[in-house]
Design an enzyme around this catalytic site. Structure first.
Site, short mmCIF file in Angstrom:
data_model
loop_
_atom_site.label_atom_id
_atom_site.label_comp_id
_atom_site.label_asym_id
_atom_site.label_seq_id
_atom_site.Cartn_x
_atom_site.Cartn_y
_atom_site.Cartn_z
N ARG A 1 57.16 35.33 17.37
CA ARG A 1 57.88 36.43 16.73
C ARG A 1 58.13 37.57 17.73
O ARG A 1 59.17 38.21 17.72
CB ARG A 1 57.06 36.93 15.54
CG ARG A 1 57.82 37.93 14.74
CD ARG A 1 57.11 38.37 13.49
NE ARG A 1 57.66 39.68 13.17
CZ ARG A 1 57.08 40.56 12.41
NH1 ARG A 1 55.93 40.31 11.86
NH2 ARG A 1 57.65 41.72 12.20
N LEU B 1 61.15 43.66 9.87
CA LEU B 1 61.43 44.15 11.22
C LEU B 1 60.15 44.73 11.82
O LEU B 1 59.48 45.55 11.19
CB LEU B 1 62.47 45.27 11.17
CG LEU B 1 63.94 44.86 11.13
CD1 LEU B 1 64.80 46.10 11.10
CD2 LEU B 1 64.31 43.98 12.32
N HIS C 1 68.06 46.73 -1.05
CA HIS C 1 67.01 45.93 -1.68
C HIS C 1 67.36 45.76 -3.16
O HIS C 1 67.73 46.73 -3.81
CB HIS C 1 65.65 46.62 -1.51
CG HIS C 1 64.53 45.80 -2.03
ND1 HIS C 1 64.05 44.69 -1.36
CD2 HIS C 1 63.81 45.89 -3.17
CE1 HIS C 1 63.07 44.14 -2.08
NE2 HIS C 1 62.90 44.85 -3.17
N GLY D 1 75.96 36.79 3.07
CA GLY D 1 76.76 37.91 3.59
C GLY D 1 77.76 38.51 2.62
O GLY D 1 78.76 39.09 3.04
N SER D 2 77.48 38.44 1.32
CA SER D 2 78.44 39.06 0.38
C SER D 2 78.43 40.58 0.53
O SER D 2 79.47 41.22 0.35
CB SER D 2 78.16 38.63 -1.06
OG SER D 2 77.00 39.23 -1.56
N ASN D 3 77.29 41.16 0.85
CA ASN D 3 77.27 42.61 1.11
C ASN D 3 78.03 42.95 2.38
O ASN D 3 78.74 43.95 2.44
CB ASN D 3 75.82 43.13 1.19
CG ASN D 3 75.24 43.41 -0.18
OD1 ASN D 3 75.65 44.35 -0.87
ND2 ASN D 3 74.29 42.59 -0.60
N GLU E 1 58.58 52.05 8.92
CA GLU E 1 57.65 50.96 9.23
C GLU E 1 56.98 50.37 8.00
O GLU E 1 56.23 49.40 8.10
CB GLU E 1 56.62 51.44 10.25
CG GLU E 1 57.24 51.63 11.61
CD GLU E 1 56.26 52.14 12.65
OE1 GLU E 1 55.14 51.60 12.73
OE2 GLU E 1 56.62 53.09 13.37
N MET F 1 66.51 38.79 6.09
CA MET F 1 65.37 38.33 5.29
C MET F 1 64.07 38.24 6.09
O MET F 1 63.18 37.46 5.73
CB MET F 1 65.70 37.00 4.62
CG MET F 1 66.92 37.09 3.71
SD MET F 1 66.92 38.51 2.56
CE MET F 1 66.06 37.79 1.17
N GLU G 1 75.30 46.18 -5.96
CA GLU G 1 75.04 46.32 -4.52
C GLU G 1 76.35 46.51 -3.76
O GLU G 1 76.44 47.33 -2.85
CB GLU G 1 74.32 45.08 -3.98
CG GLU G 1 72.91 44.89 -4.51
CD GLU G 1 72.21 43.70 -3.88
OE1 GLU G 1 72.43 43.42 -2.69
OE2 GLU G 1 71.43 43.03 -4.59
C1 GAR Z 1 71.03 40.81 -1.63
O1 GAR Z 1 70.75 40.70 -3.00
C2 GAR Z 1 70.10 41.81 -0.97
O2 GAR Z 1 69.79 42.90 -1.79
C3 GAR Z 1 68.88 40.97 -0.75
O3 GAR Z 1 69.38 39.72 -0.32
C4 GAR Z 1 70.66 39.52 -0.90
C5 GAR Z 1 71.64 39.22 0.21
O4 GAR Z 1 72.88 38.82 -0.32
N1 GAR Z 1 68.01 41.54 0.24
C6 GAR Z 1 66.69 41.47 0.16
O5 GAR Z 1 66.10 40.90 -0.74
C7 GAR Z 1 65.97 42.16 1.30
N2 GAR Z 1 64.57 42.24 1.01
P1 GAR Z 1 74.16 38.72 0.60
O6 GAR Z 1 73.77 37.89 1.82
O7 GAR Z 1 75.18 38.03 -0.24
O8 GAR Z 1 74.57 40.12 0.99
#
Ligand code: GAR
Length: 200
Positions: free
Chosen positions: A65, A93, A109, A12-14, A142, A90, A174
């Site tokens: 699922r 959807l 991404h 969850g850093s983003n 999609e 991850m 990001e």
């Molecule tokens: C990030 O690098 C994001 O771009 C990637 O997962 C990481 C999540 O980091 N997402 C994908 O690869 C989606 N296909 P975070 O949990 O620290 O935000």
């Protein structure tokens, strides 16, 4: 003020970068929910600290699922957000979820799309020997990581880079580009025109 809900599976850093950008007045939005498929996600601690309600839809507890996605969809409807932000979600959807929120869901991404879709994009970039990597914020459709592109940032690949070193430098970008894209959405400045996004 737009209502945004973040959907995340892990660290969850983003999500944190979004929380901080809203707190600092850089994004005119209210983060009204975290939705996660993973009860162990560190994103949950971040939500608690920021007093953001958290909905845990634990993938492991569902028989299939389809049933999981019905529960996820219900929790998304319940959040009643203007924008769903996939920040390290991850899983792919399902179409029923994507169709429920057209033009209201964005993803980050860690690659310059359309290169290196799917999992381990940074590893794919290192293995391919590209000289420039990066990250992309795009609307979700999609296709796999194929929706209309909003913003991208380049990151040079250095000779000594392994997957982790590259991932770390991409992540720094990001944290800049994602809040920026959310700001544009919240200011009603993103117009989807076919495959493209026009920024007003
Ligand atoms: C990030 O690098 C994001 O771009 C990637 O997962 C990481 C999540 O980091 N997402 C994908 O690869 C989606 N296909 P975070 O949990 O620290 O935000």
């Amino acid at each position: 003020m737009k209502r945004i809900a973040v959907v995340a599976s892990g660290r969850g850093s983003n999500f944190q970068a979004i929380i901080d950008a809203i707190r600092d007045g850089k994004v005119p939005a209210e983060c009204i929910a975290l939705i996660t498929d993973n009860p162990k996600a560190y994103a949950i601690d971040r939500a608690r600290r920021a007093k953001i309600p958290c909905s845990i839809v634990d993938y492991a507890t569902f028989p299939s699922r389809e049933v999981y996605e019905r529960a996820l969809l219900a929790s998304m409807h319940e959040a009643d957000a203007d924008l769903f932000v996939l920040a390290g979600y991850m899983r792919i959807l399902g179409a029923s979820i994507v169709r429920a929120f057209p033009g209201k869901m964005i993803n980050i991404h860690p690659a310059l799309l359309p290169s290196f879709t799917g999992l381990h994009a940074q590893r794919q970039a290192v293995q391919h020997g590209v000289k420039v990597a990066g990250c992309t914020v795009h609307f979700v459709d999609e296709s796999l990581d194929g929706g209309p592109i909003i913003l991208q940032k380049c990151v040079p690949v250095l000779g000594a880079d392994d997957e982790d070193a590259l991932a770390e430098r991409i992540l720094e970008q990001e944290h800049i580009v994602f809040p920026e894209a959310i700001r544009l959405f919240c200011e009603d400045r993103l117009v989807i025109e076919g495959r493209k996004v026009r920024i007003l």
